[in-house]
Design a protein around this motif. Structure first.
Motif, short mmCIF file in Angstrom:
data_model
loop_
_atom_site.label_atom_id
_atom_site.label_comp_id
_atom_site.label_asym_id
_atom_site.label_seq_id
_atom_site.Cartn_x
_atom_site.Cartn_y
_atom_site.Cartn_z
N THR A 104 -5.39 -19.12 -28.66
CA THR A 104 -4.97 -17.68 -28.44
C THR A 104 -5.89 -16.85 -28.63
N ARG A 307 3.29 -24.19 -24.62
CA ARG A 307 3.77 -23.10 -23.85
C ARG A 307 5.26 -22.80 -24.03
N PRO A 309 8.80 -20.96 -25.15
CA PRO A 309 8.93 -19.64 -25.37
C PRO A 309 8.68 -19.13 -26.34
N GLU A 310 8.91 -19.54 -27.64
CA GLU A 310 8.82 -19.14 -28.94
C GLU A 310 7.26 -19.00 -29.19
N VAL A 312 4.74 -18.75 -26.89
CA VAL A 312 4.41 -17.99 -26.01
C VAL A 312 4.33 -16.45 -26.54
N GLU A 313 5.68 -16.18 -27.07
CA GLU A 313 6.09 -14.93 -27.77
C GLU A 313 4.93 -14.45 -28.58
N MET A 314 4.84 -15.49 -29.46
CA MET A 314 3.96 -15.49 -30.47
C MET A 314 2.34 -15.16 -30.19
N ARG A 315 2.10 -15.78 -29.02
CA ARG A 315 0.63 -15.81 -28.50
C ARG A 315 0.66 -14.30 -28.24
N LYS A 316 1.49 -13.52 -27.32
CA LYS A 316 1.47 -12.21 -27.18
C LYS A 316 1.20 -11.32 -28.12
N LYS A 317 2.04 -11.69 -29.31
CA LYS A 317 1.95 -10.75 -30.42
C LYS A 317 0.44 -10.71 -31.18
N ASP A 320 -2.32 -8.98 -28.65
CA ASP A 320 -2.54 -7.64 -28.88
C ASP A 320 -3.20 -7.18 -29.90
N GLU A 383 4.61 -6.96 -36.35
CA GLU A 383 5.56 -7.32 -35.47
C GLU A 383 6.50 -8.40 -36.37
#
Length: 403
Positions: A104, A307, A309-310, A312-317, A320, A383
């Motif tokens: 990531t 991939r 969901p949990e 993917v959510e951490m990947r987004k954080k 950023d 986060e």
């Protein structure tokens, strides 16, 4: 006894900066030891494999992954008559270039670095061991042998087309013959990487409860492994059952590589490591059947783990975090630690050179350091799920900032 096609230490192509040989260690042993003692190697302890480093003490980190790769690589090297020290050195160094947050973080840095030559973790590993490790009086980097550098650069095969700048820069002064295959030792390290992560990602996915053993038992190879365990140990405890099955899976992959590679080498009948490099194909390989089965397992892991969901959510954080740190340092390079600011002074306003310095700095961060620095510099609280640092960690990060 090493095979004729192995890399023999007394025939090494040497180092960019010549050194007197050790009386009790081969040149490849010295390479391995320098890698183990490198700062970048220690930092792998706190870098993501799949899960962010602090998410669980039992999940693999980039360091434990590298150690597992080295263990598998030595086993394969021993079975094939290869040089174990060179194989281990390449295996231990193969992920030194990974930034925080695993692939990531690499994806984020690659996007940000597109205007400045991109980012590639394999090329970054070369940059680290030839330039960024600055501990010796007479040179930058670790001054590894040509053979080890070649293995790090080409363990996945020849490097052609658009060569990453981090690799191209070094190759201009020390030709690694990027158009050929690497030694069999480097090829063994590459296949060991595949074996290690396919095995331990299944372990970690089960521990994270992203999928069940029943689902794994429906996959190729794994179904047979679970059936063998159930036949031999009926009613076995859940945790022991899955460990026994994955242990068998692990063994099947290693044995397949050894058997296929032996046949490839026998067919080529190489008389030297040069014959391996010029063979035009990888000598260390999986069989087509096992490779096909592994592709199905990888597909399963991609959808159910990488991939999830949990995840993917951490990947987004964490994406950023990288996307906010990079422009911040580009706009205010005085925020870099003082030893990095000296490099900025030397480039005299060259934006591409500055971006590469910033990329080097960010890619060297551990997960926790990136999280703490982002919070400190932006004034934003981490986060949920990213709060990892206690007082001891904060003192450690302060020392890093102060140089």
């Amino acid at each position: 006894m090493l095979a004729p096609y192995a890399s023999h230490a007394d025939q090494s192509r040497g180092r960019l900066f010549p050194q007197e040989e050790s009386h009790f260690r081969s040149c490849y042993q010295r390479d391995r030891d320098r890698i183990i003692h490198a700062s970048a190697f220690r930092r792998l302890k706190h870098k993501t494999q799949v899960f962010i480093e602090h998410e669980g003490d039992y999940f693999r980190t980039r360091l434990t992954h590298s150690i597992e790769v080295a263990q598998v690589a030595r086993t394969i090297a021993g079975a094939l008559g290869l040089n174990p020290e060179l194989t281990e050195a390449v295996a231990l160094a193969h992920d030194l270039g990974h930034p925080p947050f695993g692939h990531t973080g690499e994806d984020a840095l690659s996007e940000l670095m597109q205007p400045y030559g991109g980012f590639d973790h394999n090329a970054q590993a070369i940059r680290i061991v030839t330039k960024l490790e600055r501990h010796y009086a007479e040179w930058d980097g670790l001054n590894l042998t040509w053979d080890t550098l070649e293995g790090i650069a080409k363990h996945n095969g020849p490097v052609t087309g658009n060569i990453p700048y981090a690799l191209a820069e070094y190759n201009e002064i020390h030709d690694l013959e990027l158009h050929t295959h690497a030694s069999a030792e480097a090829q063994a390290a590459a296949l060991s990487d595949d074996i290690a992560y396919n095995n331990h990602d299944l372990h970690d996915g089960l521990r994270a409860e992203l999928f069940s053993t029943d689902e794994l038992s429906e996959l190729p190879v794994l179904g047979t492994c679970f059936a063998e365990v159930d036949a031999r140990y009926p009613g076995l405890n859940y945790y022991r059952r899955r460990h026994e099955a994955l242990r068998r899976f692990f063994g099947i992959l290693v044995e397949d590589v050894i058997d296929v590679s032996r046949a490839n080498i026998a067919d080529l009948n190489p008389g030297s490591v040069t014959d391996i490099r010029n063979a035009g194909r990888m000598m260390v390989q999986f069989s087509p059947t096992v490779w096909s089965d592994l592709k199905q397992i990888r597909e399963f892991l991609f959808h159910r783990m990488y991939r999830a969901p949990e995840v993917v959510e951490m990947r987004k954080k964490v994406t950023d975090i990288i996307h906010e740190l990079f422009p911040l340092f580009m706009a205010q390079p005085d925020l870099l630690p003082k030893q990095w600011r000296k490099d900025v002074e030397d480039i005299e306003g060259d934006e591409t050179a500055l971006a590469r310095i910033v990329s080097d700095y960010i890619s060297g961060m551990t997960d926790r350091f990136a999280i703490v620095e982002h919070a400190r510099l932006t004034g934003q609280e981490p986060e949920p799920g990213l709060r990892a640092s206690g007082p001891g960690h904060i003192r450690y990060e302060q020392r890093l900032r102060d140089g």
